[in-house]
Scaffold this active site. Structure first.
Site, PDB file in Angstrom:
ATOM      1  N   GLU A 147      18.530  35.081  25.830  1.00 23.56           N
ATOM      2  CA  GLU A 147      17.669  35.960  24.859  1.00 23.56           C
ATOM      3  C   GLU A 147      18.584  36.771  23.924  1.00 23.56           C
ATOM      4  OE1 GLU A 147      13.931  37.064  27.284  1.00 23.56           O
ATOM      5  OE2 GLU A 147      15.776  37.653  28.207  1.00 23.56           O
ATOM      6  N   CYS A 163      20.710  42.426  18.872  1.00 23.24           N
ATOM      7  CA  CYS A 163      21.377  42.435  20.144  1.00 23.24           C
ATOM      8  C   CYS A 163      21.528  41.027  20.658  1.00 23.24           C
ATOM      9  CB  CYS A 163      20.327  43.505  21.147  1.00 23.24           C
ATOM     10  SG  CYS A 163      21.169  43.567  22.614  1.00 23.24           S
ATOM     11  N   CYS A 178      25.507  37.196  34.470  1.00 21.60           N
ATOM     12  CA  CYS A 178      26.668  38.349  34.193  1.00 21.60           C
ATOM     13  C   CYS A 178      27.226  38.428  35.809  1.00 21.60           C
ATOM     14  CB  CYS A 178      26.336  39.523  33.672  1.00 21.60           C
ATOM     15  SG  CYS A 178      27.546  40.643  33.603  1.00 21.60           S
ATOM     16  N   CYS A 234      26.122  45.033  38.122  1.00 21.36           N
ATOM     17  CA  CYS A 234      25.806  46.449  37.985  1.00 21.36           C
ATOM     18  C   CYS A 234      24.254  46.346  38.726  1.00 21.36           C
ATOM     19  CB  CYS A 234      25.420  46.895  36.557  1.00 21.36           C
ATOM     20  SG  CYS A 234      27.312  46.491  35.848  1.00 21.36           S
ATOM     21  N   CYS A 288      20.839  46.552  36.613  1.00 20.90           N
ATOM     22  CA  CYS A 288      20.581  45.507  35.514  1.00 20.90           C
ATOM     23  C   CYS A 288      20.203  44.382  35.979  1.00 20.90           C
ATOM     24  CB  CYS A 288      22.039  45.419  34.963  1.00 20.90           C
ATOM     25  SG  CYS A 288      22.152  44.031  33.542  1.00 20.90           S
ATOM     26  N   GLY A 303      25.242  39.421  29.526  1.00 22.80           N
ATOM     27  CA  GLY A 303      26.668  38.980  29.895  1.00 22.80           C
ATOM     28  C   GLY A 303      27.954  40.271  29.501  1.00 22.80           C
ATOM     29  N   GLU A 304      28.987  40.006  29.935  1.00 23.38           N
ATOM     30  CA  GLU A 304      29.926  40.913  29.752  1.00 23.38           C
ATOM     31  C   GLU A 304      30.922  40.291  28.609  1.00 23.38           C
ATOM     32  OE1 GLU A 304      31.234  44.173  30.373  1.00 23.38           O
ATOM     33  OE2 GLU A 304      32.750  43.270  29.139  1.00 23.38           O
ATOM     34  N   SER A 340      29.858  45.967  23.797  1.00 23.05           N
ATOM     35  CA  SER A 340      29.792  46.991  24.821  1.00 23.05           C
ATOM     36  C   SER A 340      30.335  46.327  26.179  1.00 23.05           C
ATOM     37  CB  SER A 340      28.269  47.011  24.928  1.00 23.05           C
ATOM     38  OG  SER A 340      27.841  47.848  25.935  1.00 23.05           O
ATOM     39  N   SER A 344      30.031  51.127  28.878  1.00 17.54           N
ATOM     40  CA  SER A 344      28.710  51.567  29.725  1.00 17.54           C
ATOM     41  C   SER A 344      29.370  52.509  30.833  1.00 17.54           C
ATOM     42  CB  SER A 344      28.303  50.095  30.230  1.00 17.54           C
ATOM     43  OG  SER A 344      27.637  49.561  29.231  1.00 17.54           O
ATOM     44  N   LEU A 345      29.373  53.646  30.734  1.00 14.46           N
ATOM     45  CA  LEU A 345      29.951  54.661  31.615  1.00 14.46           C
ATOM     46  C   LEU A 345      29.112  54.612  32.948  1.00 14.46           C
ATOM     47  CD1 LEU A 345      32.613  55.919  32.030  1.00 14.46           C
ATOM     48  CD2 LEU A 345      31.901  58.100  31.312  1.00 14.46           C
ATOM     49  N   HIS A 346      28.198  55.451  32.816  1.00 18.83           N
ATOM     50  CA  HIS A 346      26.815  55.456  33.655  1.00 18.83           C
ATOM     51  C   HIS A 346      27.211  56.473  34.985  1.00 18.83           C
ATOM     52  CE1 HIS A 346      25.161  52.537  31.410  1.00 18.83           C
ATOM     53  NE2 HIS A 346      25.751  51.443  32.013  1.00 18.83           N
ATOM     54  N   ASN A 395      15.357  50.909  32.300  1.00 16.72           N
ATOM     55  CA  ASN A 395      14.108  50.329  32.157  1.00 16.72           C
ATOM     56  C   ASN A 395      14.002  49.354  33.442  1.00 16.72           C
ATOM     57  OD1 ASN A 395      13.492  50.811  29.417  1.00 16.72           O
ATOM     58  ND2 ASN A 395      15.474  50.109  29.091  1.00 16.72           N
ATOM     59  N   CYS A 401      16.737  47.149  26.918  1.00 26.55           N
ATOM     60  CA  CYS A 401      18.001  46.927  27.788  1.00 26.55           C
ATOM     61  C   CYS A 401      17.960  46.762  28.970  1.00 26.55           C
ATOM     62  CB  CYS A 401      18.939  48.407  27.551  1.00 26.55           C
ATOM     63  SG  CYS A 401      19.184  48.914  25.850  1.00 26.55           S
TER      64      CYS A 401
HETATM   65  N1  SAH Z   1      27.742  44.007  29.757  1.00 28.62           N
HETATM   66  C1  SAH Z   1      27.944  44.762  28.783  1.00 28.62           C
HETATM   67  C2  SAH Z   1      27.003  44.547  27.718  1.00 28.62           C
HETATM   68  C3  SAH Z   1      25.561  44.228  28.106  1.00 28.62           C
HETATM   69  S1  SAH Z   1      24.538  45.520  28.947  1.00 28.62           S
HETATM   70  C4  SAH Z   1      27.848  46.224  29.319  1.00 28.62           C
HETATM   71  O1  SAH Z   1      27.542  46.355  30.344  1.00 28.62           O
HETATM   72  O2  SAH Z   1      28.117  47.112  28.493  1.00 28.62           O
HETATM   73  C5  SAH Z   1      24.201  46.615  27.718  1.00 28.62           C
HETATM   74  C6  SAH Z   1      23.702  47.961  28.078  1.00 28.62           C
HETATM   75  O3  SAH Z   1      22.354  48.083  28.790  1.00 28.62           O
HETATM   76  C7  SAH Z   1      24.821  48.547  28.863  1.00 28.62           C
HETATM   77  O4  SAH Z   1      24.822  49.867  28.622  1.00 28.62           O
HETATM   78  C8  SAH Z   1      23.974  48.405  30.255  1.00 28.62           C
HETATM   79  O5  SAH Z   1      24.428  49.192  31.279  1.00 28.62           O
HETATM   80  C9  SAH Z   1      22.413  48.822  29.925  1.00 28.62           C
HETATM   81  N2  SAH Z   1      21.479  48.502  30.825  1.00 28.62           N
HETATM   82  C10 SAH Z   1      21.647  47.420  31.801  1.00 28.62           C
HETATM   83  N3  SAH Z   1      20.594  47.305  32.727  1.00 28.62           N
HETATM   84  C11 SAH Z   1      19.802  48.516  32.300  1.00 28.62           C
HETATM   85  C12 SAH Z   1      18.544  48.897  32.541  1.00 28.62           C
HETATM   86  N4  SAH Z   1      17.759  48.312  33.454  1.00 28.62           N
HETATM   87  N5  SAH Z   1      18.004  49.890  31.892  1.00 28.62           N
HETATM   88  C13 SAH Z   1      18.531  50.200  30.818  1.00 28.62           C
HETATM   89  N6  SAH Z   1      19.694  49.945  30.448  1.00 28.62           N
HETATM   90  C14 SAH Z   1      20.342  49.054  30.954  1.00 28.62           C
HETATM   91 FE1  SF4 Z   2      26.540  42.752  33.601  1.00 23.50          FE
HETATM   92 FE2  SF4 Z   2      26.427  44.780  31.438  1.00 23.50          FE
HETATM   93 FE3  SF4 Z   2      24.394  44.075  33.143  1.00 23.50          FE
HETATM   94 FE4  SF4 Z   2      26.640  45.060  34.275  1.00 23.50          FE
HETATM   95  S1  SF4 Z   2      25.132  46.046  32.813  1.00 23.50           S
HETATM   96  S2  SF4 Z   2      25.534  43.491  34.838  1.00 23.50           S
HETATM   97  S3  SF4 Z   2      28.188  44.244  32.998  1.00 23.50           S
HETATM   98  S4  SF4 Z   2      25.392  42.883  31.604  1.00 23.50           S
END
Ligand code: SAH
Ligand code: SF4
Length: 363
Positions: free
Chosen positions: A93, A106, A113, A117, A120, A166-167, A198, A220-222, A298, A341
């Protein structure tokens, strides 16, 4: 798959080597890039400044095969999402997000991936495979051809973020040439500040990215501490926060005072959204040029996380603003078409099942 060279997948150096190997002049690389990426042309026969015998030869040894568009959806808010078929019966996508002063595409870097996480949808899907350079650039090509230019001749796509599925830092050999094509004046001509990679925090690859293609970085710190981050972003067990922050400082060394790293922080109700978390986050980022982007979670089917309340997000933002940070809250866009996202790919199965192409999908 054909054994012809995927010309989408070659940056200027790669294409130059390709033409030289054919006994052609190196400048052919620029001409071909202009046809493919600037004009959106995939048909060699239309490339009128290339001599006919060369076009014929190109069609024999190369191909400019754009990904097939399976679904093209537009959200009520203008967000647009393409579901693209890629080789091997997979789908990926790509999302375009129009804003007042820019248009951000995007882009995905892998099918699925492996980082798992917990919040995600792509992470829940698991890892299928890396995308090739041609497949990464194919997404930009499809979107650019669909969106085109403003009446003033500006490209509608002004920014690209590798924030789809993906990463990207685990697929650098394919990602770096794709970045080169995005930045190349003969390609998409984007400035380094407008192309963002990212990452969930693959520390050694952050250094490699700097050496190979110094674009903008988002991390992506979180979570502000290892115990919580270990849980939300499992790669943290391998590359803990202190190592990640050191890599961020190395990435920023020698850069202009205007540049910064964007730290992404998904807001999960009752998990990482208290004032104490904000306070620790402020301490952590004190010695890195940082912008903070808060992302309201989301939801996707099967998740037990909930989005933080707007009040919790505002309080968190306020605390960080008071500590002198630039803090934005990401507006949720395109959620009516599952384009927000973290929602990518979660619904690929269902969507494809409805389209009756499901048997070819392995993801
Ligand atoms: N893998 C990379 C890039 C793709 S994810 C990364 O993790 O940075 C892109 C962004 O979307 C990241 O910051 C990720 O943490 C965020 N993301 C993933 N799942 C999400 C969700 N359910 N709601 C909001 N943001 C999310
Ligand atoms: Fe992969 Fe990024 Fe999703 Fe983590 S947030 S599972 S690194 S796509």
């Amino acid at each position: 798959m054909s054994d012809r060279t995927a010309l989408f997948g070659l940056d200027r150096d790669g294409l130059t080597a390709f033409f030289v190997a054919l006994g052609e002049k190196p400048f052919r690389a620029q001409q071909l890039m202009q046809w493919i990426h600037q004009r959106g042309e995939a048909d060699f026969d239309a490339m009128s400044n290339l001599a006919k015998p060369l076009r014929r030869r190109l069609a024999e040894v190369g191909d400019v095969h754009p990904p097939e568009v399976l679904v093209d959806q537009q959200s009520a808010d203008g967000t647009r999402k393409w579901l693209l078929r890629v080789d091997g019966g997979n789908a990926i996508e790509t999302v375009f997000i129009p804003e007042q002063n820019r248009g951000t595409l995007c882009v995905s870097s892998q099918v699925g991936c492996a980082m798992a996480c917990t919040f995600c949808a792509t992470g829940h899907q698991g890892f299928n495979r890396n995308l090739s350079t041609a497949e990464i650039i194919g997404q930009v090509w499809v979107a650019n051809r669909a969106l085109g230019y403003t009446p003033d001749g500006e490209r509608i796509i002004s920014n690209v973020v590798l924030m789809g599925m993906g990463e990207p830092l685990l697929n650098l050999p394919a990602v770096v040439p794709a970045l080169n094509i995005m930045l190349d004046d003969m390609g998409y001509g984007l400035s380094k500040r407008r192309v963002t990679v990212s990452t969930s925090g693959i520390v050694p690859a952050i250094d490699r990215l700097k050496a190979q293609c110094d674009v903008a970085l988002a991390v992506s710190l979180h979570a502000p501490d290892d115990a919580l981050r270990d849980e939300l972003v499992p790669i943290n067990r391998k590359y803990p926060i202190a190592d990640l922050m050191a890599a961020c400082r190395r990435y920023m060394s020698g850069k202009s005072a205007r540049s910064h790293i964007t730290f992404e922080y998904v807001m999960l109700d009752g998990i990482n959204d208290t004032p104490a978390h904000a306070d620790r986050l402020a301490g952590l980022l004190a010695d890195v040029p940082a912008k903070i982007n808060l992302i309201p979670f989301n939801p996707f089917p099967g998740t037990s996380y909930r989005r933080s309340s707007p009040a919790a997000v505002s309080r968190f933002q306020e605390l960080l603003l008071n500590r002198g940070y630039i803090v934005t809250v990401r507006r949720t866009r395109g959620d009516d078409i599952d384009a927000a996202c973290g929602q990518l790919a979660g619904q690929v199965h269902n969507r494809l099942r409805r389209l009756d192409v499901r048997p070819e999908i392995r993801a």
